[in-house]
Design a protein around this motif. Structure first.
Motif, PDB file in Angstrom:
ATOM      1  N   LEU A  47       0.830  -1.195   0.000  1.00  0.00           N
ATOM      2  CA  LEU A  47       0.000   0.000   0.000  1.00  0.00           C
ATOM      3  C   LEU A  47       0.869   1.252   0.000  1.00  0.00           C
ATOM      4  CD1 LEU A  47      -2.763   1.368   0.219  1.00  0.00           C
ATOM      5  CD2 LEU A  47      -2.592   1.111   2.707  1.00  0.00           C
ATOM      6  N   LEU A  48       1.904   1.258   0.812  1.00  0.00           N
ATOM      7  CA  LEU A  48       2.798   2.412   0.873  1.00  0.00           C
ATOM      8  C   LEU A  48       3.544   2.593  -0.450  1.00  0.00           C
ATOM      9  CD1 LEU A  48       3.820   4.751   2.503  1.00  0.00           C
ATOM     10  CD2 LEU A  48       5.409   3.219   3.670  1.00  0.00           C
ATOM     11  N   TYR A  49       3.957   1.498  -1.076  1.00  0.00           N
ATOM     12  CA  TYR A  49       4.600   1.587  -2.394  1.00  0.00           C
ATOM     13  C   TYR A  49       3.643   2.194  -3.426  1.00  0.00           C
ATOM     14  CZ  TYR A  49       8.672  -1.208  -1.007  1.00  0.00           C
ATOM     15  OH  TYR A  49       9.824  -1.660  -0.411  1.00  0.00           O
ATOM     16  N   ARG A  50       2.359   1.806  -3.369  1.00  0.00           N
ATOM     17  CA  ARG A  50       1.367   2.370  -4.303  1.00  0.00           C
ATOM     18  C   ARG A  50       1.205   3.864  -4.084  1.00  0.00           C
ATOM     19  NH1 ARG A  50      -1.929  -2.271  -3.278  1.00  0.00           N
ATOM     20  NH2 ARG A  50      -3.314  -0.970  -2.040  1.00  0.00           N
ATOM     21  N   TRP A  51       1.174   4.294  -2.818  1.00  0.00           N
ATOM     22  CA  TRP A  51       1.061   5.720  -2.522  1.00  0.00           C
ATOM     23  C   TRP A  51       2.291   6.471  -3.039  1.00  0.00           C
ATOM     24  CZ3 TRP A  51      -0.694   5.354   3.298  1.00  0.00           C
ATOM     25  CH2 TRP A  51      -2.021   4.924   3.343  1.00  0.00           C
ATOM     26  N   GLN A  52       3.475   5.862  -2.881  1.00  0.00           N
ATOM     27  CA  GLN A  52       4.690   6.496  -3.380  1.00  0.00           C
ATOM     28  C   GLN A  52       4.644   6.629  -4.900  1.00  0.00           C
ATOM     29  OE1 GLN A  52       7.498   3.767  -1.557  1.00  0.00           O
ATOM     30  NE2 GLN A  52       8.263   5.398  -0.239  1.00  0.00           N
ATOM     31  N   GLN A  53       4.204   5.586  -5.573  1.00  0.00           N
ATOM     32  CA  GLN A  53       4.113   5.618  -7.033  1.00  0.00           C
ATOM     33  C   GLN A  53       3.124   6.686  -7.477  1.00  0.00           C
ATOM     34  OE1 GLN A  53       6.005   4.065  -9.241  1.00  0.00           O
ATOM     35  NE2 GLN A  53       4.935   4.943 -10.973  1.00  0.00           N
ATOM     36  N   ALA A  54       1.994   6.782  -6.810  1.00  0.00           N
ATOM     37  CA  ALA A  54       1.000   7.798  -7.144  1.00  0.00           C
ATOM     38  C   ALA A  54       1.567   9.199  -6.930  1.00  0.00           C
ATOM     39  CB  ALA A  54      -0.259   7.599  -6.306  1.00  0.00           C
ATOM     40  N   GLN A  55       2.366   9.365  -5.892  1.00  0.00           N
ATOM     41  CA  GLN A  55       2.984  10.664  -5.632  1.00  0.00           C
ATOM     42  C   GLN A  55       3.948  11.039  -6.757  1.00  0.00           C
ATOM     43  OE1 GLN A  55       5.756  10.892  -2.318  1.00  0.00           O
ATOM     44  NE2 GLN A  55       5.057  12.958  -1.841  1.00  0.00           N
ATOM     45  N   VAL A  56       4.752  10.088  -7.194  1.00  0.00           N
ATOM     46  CA  VAL A  56       5.701  10.345  -8.285  1.00  0.00           C
ATOM     47  C   VAL A  56       4.952  10.694  -9.564  1.00  0.00           C
ATOM     48  CG1 VAL A  56       7.464   9.308  -9.771  1.00  0.00           C
ATOM     49  CG2 VAL A  56       7.542   8.944  -7.298  1.00  0.00           C
ATOM     50  N   VAL A  57       3.906   9.940  -9.880  1.00  0.00           N
ATOM     51  CA  VAL A  57       3.120  10.203 -11.087  1.00  0.00           C
ATOM     52  C   VAL A  57       2.526  11.607 -11.014  1.00  0.00           C
ATOM     53  CG1 VAL A  57       1.039   9.540 -12.361  1.00  0.00           C
ATOM     54  CG2 VAL A  57       2.646   7.778 -11.608  1.00  0.00           C
ATOM     55  N   ALA A  58       2.023  11.991  -9.849  1.00  0.00           N
ATOM     56  CA  ALA A  58       1.455  13.336  -9.692  1.00  0.00           C
ATOM     57  C   ALA A  58       2.524  14.411  -9.900  1.00  0.00           C
ATOM     58  CB  ALA A  58       0.817  13.473  -8.318  1.00  0.00           C
ATOM     59  N   GLU A  59       3.747  14.138  -9.460  1.00  0.00           N
ATOM     60  CA  GLU A  59       4.823  15.117  -9.590  1.00  0.00           C
ATOM     61  C   GLU A  59       5.338  15.251 -11.016  1.00  0.00           C
ATOM     62  OE1 GLU A  59       7.759  13.903  -6.745  1.00  0.00           O
ATOM     63  OE2 GLU A  59       6.552  14.564  -5.040  1.00  0.00           O
ATOM     64  N   VAL A  60       5.442  14.138 -11.738  1.00  0.00           N
ATOM     65  CA  VAL A  60       6.036  14.190 -13.080  1.00  0.00           C
ATOM     66  C   VAL A  60       5.000  14.256 -14.194  1.00  0.00           C
ATOM     67  CG1 VAL A  60       8.169  13.062 -12.376  1.00  0.00           C
ATOM     68  CG2 VAL A  60       6.303  11.689 -13.305  1.00  0.00           C
ATOM     69  N   GLY A  61       3.764  13.935 -13.891  1.00  0.00           N
ATOM     70  CA  GLY A  61       2.703  14.125 -14.871  1.00  0.00           C
ATOM     71  C   GLY A  61       2.205  12.907 -15.606  1.00  0.00           C
TER      72      GLY A  61
END
Length: 86
Positions: A47-61
């Motif tokens: 779950l934490l890995y998914r949140w991290q991935q979502a954060q990166v996607v939000a940052e880079v677009g």
């Protein structure tokens, strides 16, 4: 850092508010490992890995840019520089 419970059935998924997610992501970024941070928070490392991935996607677009090996390497190098600076 409180988790919100949804429904009365124990089979329901737990819902986490944005404040909890933000604190979890902060802790994971400061922690030696994401798995250790997840254990400390009492949540699944996946779950934490998914949140991290979502954060990166939000940052880079986009997902494609977030998964690009060069972008990942640059983000890791940047993180090291920020840690060394402090």
């Amino acid at each position: 850092m409180a988790a919100k419970s949804s429904g009365t059935s124990p089979d329901k998924r737990r819902k986490y508010d944005e404040a909890f997610k933000a604190e979890a992501l902060r802790l994971a970024s400061e922690s030696r490992s994401t798995q250790a941070a997840a254990r400390q928070l009492g949540i699944s490392p996946k779950l934490l890995y998914r949140w991290q991935q979502a954060q990166v996607v939000a940052e880079v677009g986009s997902v494609e840019v977030a998964r690009d090996p060069e972008v990942r390497a640059l983000r890791a190098a940047n993180k090291l520089l920020v840690v060394e600076k402090h």
